[in-house]
Design a protein around this motif. Structure first.
Motif, mmCIF file in Angstrom:
data_model
loop_
_atom_site.group_PDB
_atom_site.id
_atom_site.type_symbol
_atom_site.label_atom_id
_atom_site.label_comp_id
_atom_site.label_asym_id
_atom_site.label_seq_id
_atom_site.Cartn_x
_atom_site.Cartn_y
_atom_site.Cartn_z
ATOM 1 N N PRO A 135 0.828 -1.221 0.000
ATOM 2 C CA PRO A 135 0.000 0.000 0.000
ATOM 3 C C PRO A 135 0.854 1.260 0.000
ATOM 4 O O PRO A 135 1.236 1.776 1.051
ATOM 5 C CB PRO A 135 -0.822 -0.124 1.291
ATOM 6 C CG PRO A 135 0.002 -1.001 2.180
ATOM 7 C CD PRO A 135 0.698 -1.970 1.260
ATOM 8 N N GLY A 138 -1.563 5.024 1.993
ATOM 9 C CA GLY A 138 -2.421 4.442 3.021
ATOM 10 C C GLY A 138 -3.851 4.915 2.946
ATOM 11 O O GLY A 138 -4.790 4.137 3.077
ATOM 12 N N GLU A 139 -4.023 6.222 2.727
ATOM 13 C CA GLU A 139 -5.380 6.762 2.615
ATOM 14 C C GLU A 139 -5.338 8.093 1.875
ATOM 15 O O GLU A 139 -4.294 8.759 1.810
ATOM 16 C CB GLU A 139 -6.015 6.960 3.990
ATOM 17 C CG GLU A 139 -5.349 8.027 4.837
ATOM 18 C CD GLU A 139 -5.986 8.165 6.217
ATOM 19 O OE1 GLU A 139 -6.649 7.222 6.651
ATOM 20 O OE2 GLU A 139 -5.799 9.232 6.842
ATOM 21 N N SER A 186 -4.525 4.869 8.874
ATOM 22 C CA SER A 186 -4.055 3.882 7.897
ATOM 23 C C SER A 186 -3.122 2.847 8.507
ATOM 24 O O SER A 186 -2.863 1.814 7.904
ATOM 25 C CB SER A 186 -3.333 4.600 6.741
ATOM 26 O OG SER A 186 -2.245 5.366 7.238
ATOM 27 N N ILE A 188 0.180 3.140 9.144
ATOM 28 C CA ILE A 188 1.508 3.103 8.531
ATOM 29 C C ILE A 188 2.301 4.339 8.947
ATOM 30 O O ILE A 188 1.731 5.352 9.356
ATOM 31 C CB ILE A 188 1.436 3.054 6.988
ATOM 32 C CG1 ILE A 188 0.764 4.327 6.442
ATOM 33 C CG2 ILE A 188 0.729 1.803 6.502
ATOM 34 C CD1 ILE A 188 0.813 4.437 4.931
ATOM 35 N N SER A 190 4.338 7.446 7.662
ATOM 36 C CA SER A 190 4.176 8.164 6.411
ATOM 37 C C SER A 190 4.695 9.590 6.511
ATOM 38 O O SER A 190 4.978 10.105 7.588
ATOM 39 C CB SER A 190 2.687 8.219 6.037
ATOM 40 O OG SER A 190 2.002 9.058 6.965
ATOM 41 N N ASN A 213 3.086 5.861 2.097
ATOM 42 C CA ASN A 213 3.871 4.964 2.938
ATOM 43 C C ASN A 213 5.361 5.273 2.780
ATOM 44 O O ASN A 213 5.859 5.401 1.656
ATOM 45 C CB ASN A 213 3.599 3.517 2.497
ATOM 46 C CG ASN A 213 4.035 2.496 3.513
ATOM 47 O OD1 ASN A 213 4.978 2.703 4.257
ATOM 48 N ND2 ASN A 213 3.348 1.366 3.524
#
Length: 245
Positions: A135, A138-139, A186, A188, A190, A213
């Motif tokens: 991913p 993430g968002e 998310s 992660i 980042s 990410n």
């Protein structure tokens, strides 16, 4: 002085001279090697940072291009018009945000993750997932000019964003890039990117935020380590506080 003593002193003197020259050569070689390693390490770090920076700039440019697309512009126009027609938009936002943060199963959350703009964001997210095998983003979500979410790739921690520092900086400066941090929504680590969205006349209409990410940056570091001239080279990614990530 006997010839034997003279020869002995001569050999001792020669030996001391050779030892001194050897020590000097060793010190010189060591200093030269240290300087060479230092220059190599500095050049390597600069190359890594340049590649990470170029990748980050590419993500920013991709998001900036998305802000001008017709779909995003239309959704923001409609959302802002809807809020303008409310008798108390701030009260509405506050109530939704409270329910949202408290974990209420709001129908609105499903709507924001299934509307056409959300599906477009999810499509981009899936494209990166398939391309890189993890991913990469993430968002992604978009807010209107009131700071309320209008589309999102998945449920995020809250509904109202205008009280957040990153949102305010983005509105003011047009761009916000955070330090490396852990994103709770998310899950992660980042470097968050936020872009101001304007209409065709340059009026502020909303904000888009993506959570890339940092695995992409870590992969760059790992590739550089494998290609390093000195195999004992150690590379670490650290945050602004000097802590290893």
């Amino acid at each position: 002085m006997k010839i034997g003593h003279k020869l002995t002193l001569g050999f001792v003197g020669l030996a001391l001279l050779m030892a001194g020259l050897g020590y000097f050569a060793l010190r010189t070689s060591r200093t030269t090697l240290e300087e060479a390693i230092g220059r190599n390490s500095a050049d390597l770090a600069e190359q890594i940072l340049d590649k990470i920076s170029r990748n980050l700039n590419r993500r920013v440019e991709e998001m900036q291009a998305f802000t001008t697309c017709e779909l995003a512009q239309e959704y923001l126009r409609l959302s802002n018009a809807q809020f303008e027609n409310m008798s108390d938009p701030n009260g509405y936002i506050a109530q939704i945000d409270r329910d949202w943060v408290n974990g209420a199963d709001l129908p609105l959350i499903g709507e924001l993750t299934r509307n056409e703009l959300a599906r477009e964001l999810q499509s981009r997210q899936k494209f990166y997932q398939n391309k890189y095998g993890y991913p990469l983003v993430g968002e992604i979500f978009v807010t209107n000019r009131y700071g309320a979410n209008i589309s999102q790739t998945g449920r995020i921690t809250d509904y109202y964003q205008a009280d957040e520092e990153w949102w305010q900086i983005t509105k003011k400066d047009g761009l916000f890039v955070s330090n490396v941090k852990y994103d709770e929504s998310s899950g992660i680590f980042s470097t968050e990117i936020s872009i101001r969205i304007d209409d065709a006349n340059g009026n502020f209409i909303g904000v888009i935020k993506a959570v890339p990410n940092i695995k992409e940056s870590i992969n760059i570091i790992n590739e550089a380590k494998l290609a390093a001239e000195y195999k004992t080279t150690q590379l670490h990614l650290i945050n602004g506080n000097g802590k290893i990530i």
